[in-house]
Design a protein around this motif. Structure first.
Motif: not given
Length: 239
Positions: A79-88, A142-150, A177-184
């Motif tokens: 439930n936490a965002p991961v950046l960089g190398n996911p397999d680092g 955190l909600a932007s993760r559901l649109q793949g744009k975190y 480029g997020l769908d703001v209505k869905r984001l909210k």
């Protein structure tokens, strides 16, 4: 309470000097301590140093225990965002707030670390402690993760000028480029509230008092830090 502790600590130092110390009541011990302090005032500073050292040791032990017990949650929480190398091979955990000026200063340092070391895995713990605007920004991110744009949204929020609040966050969301209505709508999902609650609990147990704050291996790094220092901590964890 502090003075009482000083008296007790100082009295311990005096006990070997008194053959019948075990038979003295507390009032007599205090009397002896006060007399010793008048004759040798530096005893107080020595007692303070002892207490500070004991507090530091106790805090370090408590933090080490939390790191051991909560390692999986800190580094592997889905439930936490991961950046960089996911397999680092080394995980850096950052606690941050979008309205924290030191977090914004740290952003290019973190980016430099990721650019220089392709084996770093960066876990974000969103920790909104600077007001309602910070909470709104965190929920939106955190909600932007559901649109793949975190990642894009996160960097945009961290690089913004001015205060993060509902209007500015939604403007940046639209620009990203997020769908703001869905984001909210997604901002009210239970997993988002759970992430924030977990960040609050972890930060408290680790003894963090502000943002940014990093966990790198067994090392806690509170406050702003340059990329070179982050890299040193990563190398140490890798060893």
């Amino acid at each position: 309470m502090l003075f009482r502790n000083l008296v007790l600590v100082t009295s311990l130092a005096l006990l070997p000097m008194t053959g019948q110390a075990a038979d003295l009541d507390e009032a007599r011990v205090k009397e002896l301590v006060y007399e010793a302090i008048r004759e040798n005032p530096q005893i107080v500073m020595e007692a303070v140093a002892i207490l500070q050292r004991q507090d530091a040791e106790a805090q370090a032990q408590a933090q080490a225990s939390v790191l051991s017990d909560q390692r999986s949650l800190l580094e592997q929480d889905p439930n936490a965002p991961v950046l960089g190398n996911p397999d680092g091979d080394v995980t850096v955990v950052e606690f941050f707030d979008y309205n924290c000026p030191y977090c914004r200063r740290a952003m290019p340092e973190v980016q430099a670390l990721l650019d220089a070391d392709p084996n770093v895995r960066l876990v974000y713990r969103e920790w909104p402690i600077l007001g309602e605007g910070s909470v709104f920004a965190t929920k939106a991110a955190l909600a932007s993760r559901l649109q793949g744009k975190y990642e894009a949204f996160h960097w945009a929020l961290m690089g913004m000028n001015g205060h993060a609040d509902e209007a500015s966050v939604l403007r940046i969301a639209e620009d990203t480029g997020l769908d703001v209505k869905r984001l909210k709508s997604d901002m009210d999902r239970p997993e988002i509230a759970e992430h924030i609650e977990t960040s609050m609990r972890l930060s408290q147990s680790l003894g963090f008092s502000g943002t940014p704050a990093f966990v790198i291996g067994d090392k806690l790094v509170p406050g702003f830090v340059e990329s070179e220092k982050l890299a040193e901590a990563v190398d140490k964890a890798r060893e």
